[in-house]
Each structure stands twice: as structure tokens, then as C-alpha cells.
Design a protein around this motif. Structure first.
Motif, PDB file in Angstrom:
ATOM      1  N   ILE A  42      -8.462  49.767   3.153  1.00  0.00           N
ATOM      2  CA  ILE A  42      -7.122  49.497   3.690  1.00  0.00           C
ATOM      3  C   ILE A  42      -7.195  49.213   5.187  1.00  0.00           C
ATOM      4  N   VAL A  43      -7.995  50.000   5.902  1.00  0.00           N
ATOM      5  CA  VAL A  43      -8.156  49.782   7.344  1.00  0.00           C
ATOM      6  C   VAL A  43      -8.715  48.387   7.612  1.00  0.00           C
ATOM      7  N   TYR A  44      -9.684  47.980   6.798  1.00  0.00           N
ATOM      8  CA  TYR A  44     -10.296  46.658   6.997  1.00  0.00           C
ATOM      9  C   TYR A  44      -9.302  45.542   6.701  1.00  0.00           C
ATOM     10  N   VAL A  45      -8.507  45.726   5.661  1.00  0.00           N
ATOM     11  CA  VAL A  45      -7.487  44.723   5.321  1.00  0.00           C
ATOM     12  C   VAL A  45      -6.443  44.631   6.433  1.00  0.00           C
ATOM     13  N   ILE A  46      -6.026  45.779   6.958  1.00  0.00           N
ATOM     14  CA  ILE A  46      -5.039  45.789   8.049  1.00  0.00           C
ATOM     15  C   ILE A  46      -5.601  45.084   9.283  1.00  0.00           C
ATOM     16  N   ALA A  47      -6.872  45.349   9.595  1.00  0.00           N
ATOM     17  CA  ALA A  47      -7.505  44.688  10.740  1.00  0.00           C
ATOM     18  C   ALA A  47      -7.543  43.175  10.530  1.00  0.00           C
ATOM     19  N   THR A  48      -7.853  42.759   9.307  1.00  0.00           N
ATOM     20  CA  THR A  48      -7.896  41.327   8.984  1.00  0.00           C
ATOM     21  C   THR A  48      -6.521  40.692   9.119  1.00  0.00           C
ATOM     22  N   LEU A  49      -5.506  41.363   8.585  1.00  0.00           N
ATOM     23  CA  LEU A  49      -4.141  40.843   8.680  1.00  0.00           C
ATOM     24  C   LEU A  49      -3.671  40.776  10.132  1.00  0.00           C
ATOM     25  N   ALA A  50      -4.066  41.750  10.930  1.00  0.00           N
ATOM     26  CA  ALA A  50      -3.678  41.752  12.345  1.00  0.00           C
ATOM     27  C   ALA A  50      -4.274  40.550  13.073  1.00  0.00           C
ATOM     28  N   ILE A  51      -5.539  40.252  12.781  1.00  0.00           N
ATOM     29  CA  ILE A  51      -6.178  39.083  13.395  1.00  0.00           C
ATOM     30  C   ILE A  51      -5.460  37.805  12.977  1.00  0.00           C
ATOM     31  N   ALA A  52      -5.169  37.695  11.680  1.00  0.00           N
ATOM     32  CA  ALA A  52      -4.497  36.499  11.163  1.00  0.00           C
ATOM     33  C   ALA A  52      -3.101  36.348  11.763  1.00  0.00           C
ATOM     34  N   LEU A  53      -2.388  37.456  11.879  1.00  0.00           N
ATOM     35  CA  LEU A  53      -1.031  37.402  12.422  1.00  0.00           C
ATOM     36  C   LEU A  53      -1.036  36.988  13.891  1.00  0.00           C
ATOM     37  N   LEU A  54      -1.964  37.532  14.659  1.00  0.00           N
ATOM     38  CA  LEU A  54      -2.068  37.151  16.070  1.00  0.00           C
ATOM     39  C   LEU A  54      -2.381  35.661  16.205  1.00  0.00           C
ATOM     40  N   ASP A  55      -3.271  35.192  15.345  1.00  0.00           N
ATOM     41  CA  ASP A  55      -3.620  33.768  15.376  1.00  0.00           C
ATOM     42  C   ASP A  55      -2.422  32.903  14.978  1.00  0.00           C
ATOM     43  N   TYR A  56      -1.681  33.369  13.984  1.00  0.00           N
ATOM     44  CA  TYR A  56      -0.511  32.606  13.517  1.00  0.00           C
ATOM     45  C   TYR A  56       0.581  32.540  14.588  1.00  0.00           C
ATOM     46  N   LEU A  57       0.772  33.618  15.316  1.00  0.00           N
ATOM     47  CA  LEU A  57       1.792  33.638  16.365  1.00  0.00           C
ATOM     48  C   LEU A  57       1.528  32.577  17.431  1.00  0.00           C
ATOM     49  N   TRP A  58       0.256  32.232  17.599  1.00  0.00           N
ATOM     50  CA  TRP A  58      -0.101  31.228  18.596  1.00  0.00           C
ATOM     51  C   TRP A  58      -0.132  29.821  18.002  1.00  0.00           C
ATOM     52  N   THR A  59      -0.709  29.680  16.822  1.00  0.00           N
ATOM     53  CA  THR A  59      -0.902  28.348  16.237  1.00  0.00           C
ATOM     54  C   THR A  59       0.237  27.918  15.317  1.00  0.00           C
ATOM     55  N   GLU A  60       0.971  28.905  14.768  1.00  0.00           N
ATOM     56  CA  GLU A  60       2.022  28.644  13.772  1.00  0.00           C
ATOM     57  C   GLU A  60       1.475  27.834  12.596  1.00  0.00           C
ATOM     58  N   ASP A  61       0.242  28.137  12.246  1.00  0.00           N
ATOM     59  CA  ASP A  61      -0.436  27.458  11.141  1.00  0.00           C
ATOM     60  C   ASP A  61      -0.700  28.478  10.036  1.00  0.00           C
ATOM     61  N   LEU A  62      -0.061  28.281   8.885  1.00  0.00           N
ATOM     62  CA  LEU A  62      -0.205  29.234   7.786  1.00  0.00           C
ATOM     63  C   LEU A  62      -1.626  29.285   7.231  1.00  0.00           C
ATOM     64  N   TYR A  63      -2.393  28.245   7.493  1.00  0.00           N
ATOM     65  CA  TYR A  63      -3.761  28.221   6.987  1.00  0.00           C
ATOM     66  C   TYR A  63      -4.666  29.243   7.683  1.00  0.00           C
ATOM     67  N   VAL A  64      -4.166  29.835   8.766  1.00  0.00           N
ATOM     68  CA  VAL A  64      -4.995  30.841   9.440  1.00  0.00           C
ATOM     69  C   VAL A  64      -5.204  32.060   8.539  1.00  0.00           C
ATOM     70  N   PHE A  65      -4.253  32.338   7.661  1.00  0.00           N
ATOM     71  CA  PHE A  65      -4.375  33.527   6.812  1.00  0.00           C
ATOM     72  C   PHE A  65      -5.550  33.422   5.838  1.00  0.00           C
ATOM     73  N   PRO A  66      -5.652  32.341   5.053  1.00  0.00           N
ATOM     74  CA  PRO A  66      -6.844  32.242   4.193  1.00  0.00           C
ATOM     75  C   PRO A  66      -8.133  32.086   4.996  1.00  0.00           C
ATOM     76  N   ARG A  67      -8.042  31.424   6.149  1.00  0.00           N
ATOM     77  CA  ARG A  67      -9.246  31.223   6.962  1.00  0.00           C
ATOM     78  C   ARG A  67      -9.768  32.554   7.518  1.00  0.00           C
ATOM     79  N   ILE A  68      -8.861  33.381   8.015  1.00  0.00           N
ATOM     80  CA  ILE A  68      -9.265  34.685   8.542  1.00  0.00           C
ATOM     81  C   ILE A  68      -9.743  35.593   7.412  1.00  0.00           C
ATOM     82  N   PHE A  69      -9.108  35.466   6.249  1.00  0.00           N
ATOM     83  CA  PHE A  69      -9.545  36.260   5.095  1.00  0.00           C
ATOM     84  C   PHE A  69     -10.986  35.910   4.727  1.00  0.00           C
ATOM     85  N   VAL A  70     -11.282  34.622   4.675  1.00  0.00           N
ATOM     86  CA  VAL A  70     -12.648  34.176   4.364  1.00  0.00           C
ATOM     87  C   VAL A  70     -13.621  34.671   5.434  1.00  0.00           C
ATOM     88  N   ALA A  71     -13.197  34.606   6.693  1.00  0.00           N
ATOM     89  CA  ALA A  71     -14.058  35.058   7.792  1.00  0.00           C
ATOM     90  C   ALA A  71     -14.371  36.547   7.665  1.00  0.00           C
TER      91      ALA A  71
END
Length: 225
Positions: A31-60
Motif C-alpha cells: 500500500i505504501v508503494y502504491v501511494i508513493a507511485t500515485l503521489a508521483i503520478a499526481l504531481l506529474d499530472y498537476l504540471w503536465t495535465e496529461d492523463l497518460y502520466v498515470f500508466p507511465r508512472i505505474f510502469v516505471a
């Protein structure tokens, strides 16, 4: 007349040390790892406004965990279980996610979170297996590779920034390691080698390193009569 009783305290000591080195349950670590991943994706999305960051960060993040599995399990002389691998991933990544939340107003390149974690990966790898230079190289490569996967920008720029971030993070942690080693050396103790021996003894039941350290630090005297 009372008789002295011999009590074997080794099982008790082992139980205490097992609790000392125990990690939270696997589900909590996941759960901690998933939360950390979602936090990274959300921060990236707030800047890029690109929904594709979520699957990309998940893969990363999956790739990051796979590399940790490769280093700490497949290529390790004492393979770690999945729970401890998750612990390594959490301990390496989560602190930098928290730091990046505070840095976000000043630095929007969130993919550098993975590169920043190189320092902690180096420290963990060095604590468990030693070999300073190899641990540095492995940590830097993991940081760069994951950063490259997590971003969709100019690959040359990403490579340069990821390399510099990973390098600085690893060198800072290396300075910390050398400082601790220097303090230990002044007191006649190889700090990390001794710590590595204890960790391997209680986690992997491998006493070789601990025995070697104790033997090196033992005082031998020749008695002539």
C-alpha cells in the motif's frame, strides 16, 4: 539446597532480534508503494495535465521494483523475500516522494524522484553486500533507467538530468558512508562491516561476515612460559 539452572537464552535473543528487524506486513508495504507511485503520478499530472502520466508512472514503478528484485534477489548471494524487497523499495522511494512534495513549487521534473532515490539504494545495497563502487554503479543505473521510463520529454535532457541527480544523490550518501567508516576506524571498528555481519546473521542466518569481523577485532596474545 538450591541448584543452579542452565537457561538457554539464545531462542529469546533470536526472537528479540527478529522483532527488531521485522517489517510491516506485506500488504502495508504494498500500500505504501502504491501511494508513493500515485503521489508521483499526481504531481506529474498537476504540471503536465496529461492523463497518460498515470500508466507511465505505474510502469516505471513496476520496472523500479523489478530492478530491485534483480539486484537484491536474483543477483544476491542471500536472496531477499518479496516482503523485504518491498521494504527496500519503500525505504528507497517514499522519503524522496515526501521531499519532492515540498520541492514541487520549485522543481516540476517529478521523474527525478527515481533518480534521487539512487543514494538510498546505494546505501542499502552497500549495507547488505558491501563493494562501494559496484553499489554506486548499480544505484545510479537504476535511478537513470527508471527516470527515463517515467518521463516522455526530450530523452537527452532527461538522461543528463537523471544522471546528474543520481550521481549527486549517490555521492552524498557515499560521503555519509565514508564519514561513518572514518569514525569507526578511529575507534578500531569497521562500522558497516560489523553492521552487515549482524544483519546477515539475524536476517539470513549467515554468520560468516560477523565471525570474520569479530576475528579481525579480537586480540591475540602469545603466552610464553
Amino acid at each position: 539446597m538450591s541448584r543452579a539452572r542452565h537457561v538457554d537464552v539464545e531462542p529469546l535473543i533470536r526472537e528479540m532480534y527478529s522483532k527488531l528487524f521485522a517489517l510491516p506486513q506485506e500488504k502495508i508495504l504494498a500500500i505504501v508503494y502504491v501511494i508513493a507511485t500515485l503521489a508521483i503520478a499526481l504531481l506529474d499530472y498537476l504540471w503536465t495535465e496529461d492523463l497518460y502520466v498515470f500508466p507511465r508512472i505505474f510502469v516505471a514503478s513496476v520496472f523500479y521494483l523489478a530492478l530491485i528484485y534483480l539486484v537484491f534477489h536474483v543477483l544476491s548471494p542471500n536472496p531477499m523475500g518479496f516482503e523485504r524487497l518491498l521494504g527496500v523499495a519503500d525505504f528507497s522511494l517514499a522519503p524522496y516522494v515526501i521531499i519532492w512534495i515540498f520541492l514541487y513549487p520549485f522543481e516540476k521534473s517529478v521523474y527525478l524522484v527515481y533518480a534521487s532515490s539512487s543514494g538510498m539504494l546505494f546505501l542499502l545495497r552497500y549495507i547488505f553486500w558491501g563493494n562501494l563502487f559496484l553499489s554506486q554503479i548499480i544505484a545510479i543505473l537504476i535511478g537513470i533507467a527508471t527516470s527515463m521510463i517515467s518521463s516522455s520529454g526530450d530523452l537527452i535532457i532527461i538522461l543528463k538530468r537523471s544522471f546528474l541527480t543520481s550521481l549527486v544523490s549517490t555521492l552524498v550518501m557515499t560521503a555519509f558512508v565514508l564519514f561513518i567508516e572514518l569514525i569507526g576506524k578511529r575507534n578500531g571498528v569497521k562500522t558497516f562491516k560489523l553492521g552487515r555481519g549482524f544483519i546477515k546473521t539475524w536476517i539470513f542466518d549467515d554468520t560468516k561476515d560477523l565471525e570474520n569481523v569479530l576475528e579481525e577485532n579480537s586480540i591475540k596474545k602469545d603466552i610464553k612460559i
